[in-house]
Scaffold this motif. Structure first.
Motif, PDB file in Angstrom:
ATOM      1  N   ASP A 183      11.793  42.166  40.980  1.00  0.00           N
ATOM      2  CA  ASP A 183      12.564  43.397  40.900  1.00  0.00           C
ATOM      3  C   ASP A 183      13.183  43.741  42.255  1.00  0.00           C
ATOM      4  N   ALA A 184      14.202  44.584  42.220  1.00  0.00           N
ATOM      5  CA  ALA A 184      14.823  45.041  43.462  1.00  0.00           C
ATOM      6  C   ALA A 184      13.827  45.866  44.267  1.00  0.00           C
TER       7      ALA A 184
ATOM      8  N   THR B  93      14.660  40.205  50.245  1.00  0.00           N
ATOM      9  CA  THR B  93      15.641  40.113  51.327  1.00  0.00           C
ATOM     10  C   THR B  93      14.974  40.311  52.685  1.00  0.00           C
TER      11      THR B  93
ATOM     12  N   ASP C 144      21.767  35.849  48.929  1.00  0.00           N
ATOM     13  CA  ASP C 144      21.221  37.049  48.312  1.00  0.00           C
ATOM     14  C   ASP C 144      21.819  37.303  46.942  1.00  0.00           C
ATOM     15  N   GLU C 145      20.936  37.576  45.983  1.00  0.00           N
ATOM     16  CA  GLU C 145      21.314  37.928  44.608  1.00  0.00           C
ATOM     17  C   GLU C 145      22.153  36.828  43.960  1.00  0.00           C
TER      18      GLU C 145
ATOM     19  N   THR D 136      17.527  34.756  46.736  1.00  0.00           N
ATOM     20  CA  THR D 136      16.892  35.860  46.025  1.00  0.00           C
ATOM     21  C   THR D 136      17.585  36.101  44.692  1.00  0.00           C
TER      22      THR D 136
ATOM     23  N   ASN E 169      17.342  39.142  41.416  1.00  0.00           N
ATOM     24  CA  ASN E 169      16.753  40.315  40.771  1.00  0.00           C
ATOM     25  C   ASN E 169      16.592  40.114  39.272  1.00  0.00           C
TER      26      ASN E 169
ATOM     27  N   THR F 136      18.831  39.620  36.925  1.00  0.00           N
ATOM     28  CA  THR F 136      19.775  40.243  36.008  1.00  0.00           C
ATOM     29  C   THR F 136      20.259  39.231  34.971  1.00  0.00           C
TER      30      THR F 136
ATOM     31  N   LYS G 136      14.403  52.279  36.080  1.00  0.00           N
ATOM     32  CA  LYS G 136      14.368  51.472  37.290  1.00  0.00           C
ATOM     33  C   LYS G 136      13.154  51.859  38.123  1.00  0.00           C
TER      34      LYS G 136
END
Length: 288
Positions: free
Chosen positions: A41-42, A47, A131-132, A172, A174, A176, A233
């Motif tokens: 999860d964020a 990061t 990232d992401e 990384t 998250n 999604t 969230k």
């Protein structure tokens, strides 16, 4: 680094606390020159791990922020068209135009803009944060898989650029969307879960040493309670730190209901979650 314990110690010196599993994953990534794929999860510290590794290794952190539609030119390199145009006009003004020579000059290394991936290949040592990656598309994933397999890239006008020593790579996600298995197989994998109370409190105390012990304990306990609620969230560790920092900035030594409700925007980012928290907070404070 000689083992997981040394990795743990070096990371903790930067203020980043790791558990046994993450210490082993980081050590293997360093020893085997394998990318480390961090999923969770964020706000759980993915990061921040890359930044801590860069600090621990004394290496620059090079970050590639992924987004929908990102392509190789945005991530790898591009040509500096305005400078090329200025050079072309200067040569034309001098009146000595040799077409072949001019073309070679226009695609000289000085006109190349190195984006994060190319900079990471050329910088030794370095830590590359992708990232992401879950925000990028399939085509970019395929391109990235090839680059991370060889740690080299070919610039048609200049030739092949190969890393003398592969950068330390942290990817990384998250989650999604699911990242393809081919890319995950190229990497070491670590799932980032929310920490338990003791570890999260230790993180808050390490990051915010000036915050009162009572405030740190209450905020950590409240966030743990909020995570167990049915929120859109759930807050991460980053939000725990933000909330404690906000309350400390207001001069609080502990959390009361009024101040807790007034600062919910530091920890919850959805109206529906904040409304649900308003009903939970008073009872949670009595138990904190």
């Amino acid at each position: 680094m000689n083992g997981p314990e040394e990795v743990r110690a070096r990371l903790e010196e930067t203020g980043y606390l790791v558990d046994d599993g993450l210490a082993v994953a980081c050590f293997l990534a360093l020893r085997l020159h394998r990318p480390l794929f961090c999923e969770g999860d964020a706000g759980v510290g993915k990061t921040a791990l890359a930044a801590a590794l860069a600090e621990a290794l004394g290496a620059p952190l090079i970050r590639l922020q992924c987004h929908e539609g990102i392509d190789a030119s945005q991530a790898l390199y591009d040509w500096d068209f305005p400078r090329q145009l200025l050079h072309l006009r200067a040569v034309e003004a001098a009146g000595t135009v040799d077409a072949d020579r001019l073309e070679s000059e226009l695609y000289d290394r000085r006109f190349l803009i190195a984006r994060p991936l190319l900079r990471a290949l050329e910088t030794c040592p370095s830590v590359l944060l992708i990232d992401e990656i879950d925000r990028a598309d399939d085509e970019f994933e395929a391109f990235l898989l090839e680059l991370l397999s060889e740690f080299s890239v070919t610039v048609p006008e200049l030739g092949t650029v190969r890393a003398q020593v592969p950068p330390v790579v942290v990817l990384t996600s998250n989650r999604t969307r699911e990242v393809h298995d081919a890319l995950k197989r190229r990497c070491l994998y670590h799932w980032f879960d929310h920490p338990d109370f003791a570890r999260e409190l230790a993180i808050v105390r390490r990051r915010l040493p000036g915050v009162s012990e009572k405030l740190a304990e209450q905020v950590t306990s409240l966030v743990q309670t909020l995570r167990s609620a049915d929120l859109l969230k759930p807050p991460g560790v980053a939000e725990t730190i933000d909330w404690a920092e906000a309350l400390d900035a207001l001069g609080a030594r502990e959390v009361d209901a009024e101040l807790g409700l007034a600062t919910l925007g530091s920890v919850l980012k959805y109206r529906e979650d904040a409304e649900r928290a308003r009903g939970l907070l008073p009872a949670a404070l009595r138990g904190a």
